[in-house]
Design an enzyme around this catalytic site. Structure first.
Site, PDB file in Angstrom:
ATOM      1  N   GLY A 146       4.389  57.673  11.464  1.00 11.26           N
ATOM      2  CA  GLY A 146       3.074  57.098  11.232  1.00 11.26           C
ATOM      3  C   GLY A 146       3.170  55.784  10.499  1.00 11.26           C
ATOM      4  N   GLY A 147       2.707  55.773   9.250  1.00 11.70           N
ATOM      5  CA  GLY A 147       2.663  54.534   8.487  1.00 11.70           C
ATOM      6  C   GLY A 147       1.395  53.750   8.785  1.00 11.70           C
ATOM      7  N   TRP A 148       1.239  52.641   8.097  1.00  7.44           N
ATOM      8  CA  TRP A 148       0.015  51.840   8.227  1.00  7.44           C
ATOM      9  C   TRP A 148      -0.262  51.444   9.676  1.00  7.44           C
ATOM     10  CZ3 TRP A 148      -4.099  50.788   5.448  1.00  7.44           C
ATOM     11  CH2 TRP A 148      -4.866  49.659   5.736  1.00  7.44           C
ATOM     12  N   THR A 149       0.763  50.999  10.386  1.00  8.37           N
ATOM     13  CA  THR A 149       0.558  50.470  11.738  1.00  8.37           C
ATOM     14  C   THR A 149       0.322  51.564  12.767  1.00  8.37           C
ATOM     15  OG1 THR A 149       1.942  48.556  11.221  1.00  8.37           O
ATOM     16  CG2 THR A 149       1.595  49.042  13.541  1.00  8.37           C
ATOM     17  N   GLU A 189      -2.371  57.460   7.508  1.00  8.75           N
ATOM     18  CA  GLU A 189      -3.212  56.586   6.697  1.00  8.75           C
ATOM     19  C   GLU A 189      -4.479  56.188   7.455  1.00  8.75           C
ATOM     20  OE1 GLU A 189      -0.919  53.370   4.976  1.00  8.75           O
ATOM     21  OE2 GLU A 189       0.891  54.584   4.954  1.00  8.75           O
ATOM     22  N   MET A 255       0.641  57.764  -2.636  1.00 12.57           N
ATOM     23  CA  MET A 255       1.043  56.353  -2.618  1.00 12.57           C
ATOM     24  C   MET A 255       0.350  55.590  -3.745  1.00 12.57           C
ATOM     25  SD  MET A 255       1.278  55.743   1.494  1.00 12.57           S
ATOM     26  CE  MET A 255      -0.232  56.639   1.906  1.00 12.57           C
ATOM     27  N   THR A 256       0.914  55.736  -4.929  1.00  6.95           N
ATOM     28  CA  THR A 256       0.315  55.183  -6.144  1.00  6.95           C
ATOM     29  C   THR A 256       0.715  53.721  -6.342  1.00  6.95           C
ATOM     30  OG1 THR A 256       2.135  56.280  -7.328  1.00  6.95           O
ATOM     31  CG2 THR A 256      -0.002  57.368  -7.331  1.00  6.95           C
ATOM     32  N   TRP A 395       8.932  52.971  -2.329  1.00  7.64           N
ATOM     33  CA  TRP A 395       8.874  52.114  -1.152  1.00  7.64           C
ATOM     34  C   TRP A 395       9.355  50.733  -1.555  1.00  7.64           C
ATOM     35  CZ3 TRP A 395       7.780  52.861   3.921  1.00  7.64           C
ATOM     36  CH2 TRP A 395       7.635  51.719   4.714  1.00  7.64           C
TER      37      TRP A 395
END
Length: 411
Positions: A146-149, A189, A255-256, A395
């Site tokens: 996944g991830g943002w994209t 996300e 994801m802080t 990250w």
């Protein structure tokens, strides 16, 4: 080539996108069992999980060998390999060339032995990770999808979680590289909320997906997830039943980081990864402590939460005020994209000269940056221990110095 890991406050995540999300709710379910902790994971607070990006082998020139030469491999308990794609309701390869085809000569290889062109031989990052695990038998590798994209693909996956889970298992456990991976990580996300695109799968979709993955991968494999850290009232944590899904995961990576950044081009300047709140913070609930408190208040065990750290900074230009809260004219110049740069660059380009909310910031010329340093990471580690959290994740590996300055602070 860049795919940001998590952006909570992006202007792309507006209501207009939400209105455009037409996603059917998930219909499939599963009857999974909760996985017991494996012996290697008993010392939960000592987990150190670092992301390795497949695209890092290009412009960043960061390879699996660098994990070894920096000393990071000896300090990691787990590597999250980012990212696999999610498309057509299935898990899919992200970058076939980088993943399993790129040729490494002896000089570039983890063990000093060149890849071969033999029929069926594994090359690329997967083969290098295999070699790294041989050097460090306790190290585990988890494939992150996944991830943002690529999170837009989860909408289709949520319609049939069992079929999605089956596709992921078949890919992760492909005989060509089954020994490389020890489980799966889901970086959605964001379920039932907006990221690069918006999702309307429903509050329970994430739980059904994670349940199906646990049922398919079983108790012997790791099943983890990167999740939002937006603890604001009515924010992204509230949009999804993360507590219900928690029984199916070994741990969550909230994801802080990316709480604030130059997508708000005129500011106000604010640290992107504050540990705690401070007077004048632009939005309540956008801190590590707020996220931890909210998630644990829902009943998620602290040992199932890892503390997240960014090995990079975010910055603005056109800033006249040294303290946070100043106005700006746009994003500061970055090595690979505007408004963001690696710690290894920023420590020399714009050394930290202040702290706020348990993290560091720097004013140099008209640029203003925020990022974590070894000193602020030490403070976050003390917080992690006080809260009884399951460990630390970050990250990502290429942002550190060549000798692993930041991961040493975690260790």
């Amino acid at each position: 080539m860049s795919r940001p890991h998590g952006i909570l406050a992006s202007a792309l995540a507006g209501a207009a996108l939400l209105a455009s999300a037409l996603v059917a709710p998930a219909t499939a379910s599963a009857s999974p069992t909760t996985a017991p902790a494996s012996p290697a994971d008993e010392a939960a607070g000592h987990r150190v999980v670092g992301y390795f990006t497949d695209w890092g082998v290009y412009g960043r020139n960061y390879h699996v060998k660098n994990i070894e030469t920096s000393g990071s491999a000896a300090r990691l308990t787990h590597i999250n390999y980012a990212f696999g794609n999610v498309t057509g309701g299935r898990c899919a390869i992200g970058d076939a060339y980088a993943d399993y085809d790129k040729f490494y000569d002896a000089a570039g290889s983890v063990d000093g032995k060149a890849d071969t062109w033999d029929n069926g031989a594994l090359r690329g990052n997967f083969n290098q990770l295999r070699k790294l695990k041989k050097l460090h038998p306790g190290l585990k590798v988890v494939w992150s999808f996944g991830g943002w994209t690529w999170s837009g693909g989860f909408a289709e996956a949520a319609k049939n979680p069992a079929a999605f889970a089956d596709s992921c298992y078949n890919l992760v456990e492909d005989p060509r590289w089954a020994d490389v991976f020890d489980g799966i990580d889901i970086d959605w996300e964001y379920p039932n909320a907006c990221g690069l695109t918006c999702d309307a799968s429903g509050r329970d979709a994430f739980t059904r997906v994670m349940a199906a993955l646990r049922a398919r991968f079983g108790a012997r494999n790791l099943v983890t997830a990167a999740i939002t850290a937006d603890a604001s009232s009515g924010g992204k944590i509230d949009a999804t039943d993360y507590a219900g899904a928690a029984r199916y995961v070994d741990w969550y990576n909230p994801m802080t980081y990316d709480f604030f950044g130059a997508w708000d081009a005129k500011g106000p300047t604010a640290p992107h990864s504050p540990l705690t709140s401070y007077p004048g913070i632009p939005k309540a609930g956008f801190t590590t402590d707020d996220a931890v408190r909210k998630l644990t208040s829902l009943g998620i065990p602290p040992a199932k939460l890892l503390l997240g750290i960014g090995f990079y900074g975010r910055g603005w230009t056109g800033v006249t005020q040294s303290a946070p809260g100043g106005t700006a004219t746009g994003p500061a110049s970055g090595t690979y994209e505007q408004g963001i740069d690696d710690y290894k660059v920023l420590k020399a380009k714009c050394p930290a000269n202040g702290t706020v909310g348990g993290t560091a910031y720097a004013k140099c010329g008209s640029d203003w940056w925020s990022y974590d340093t070894p000193a602020t990471i030490a403070g976050k580690m003390a917080y992690k221990n006080r809260q009884g959290l399951g460990g630390t994740f970050f990250w990502e590996l290429s942002g550190d110095t060549a000798d692993g300055e930041l991961i040493k602070a975690i260790d």
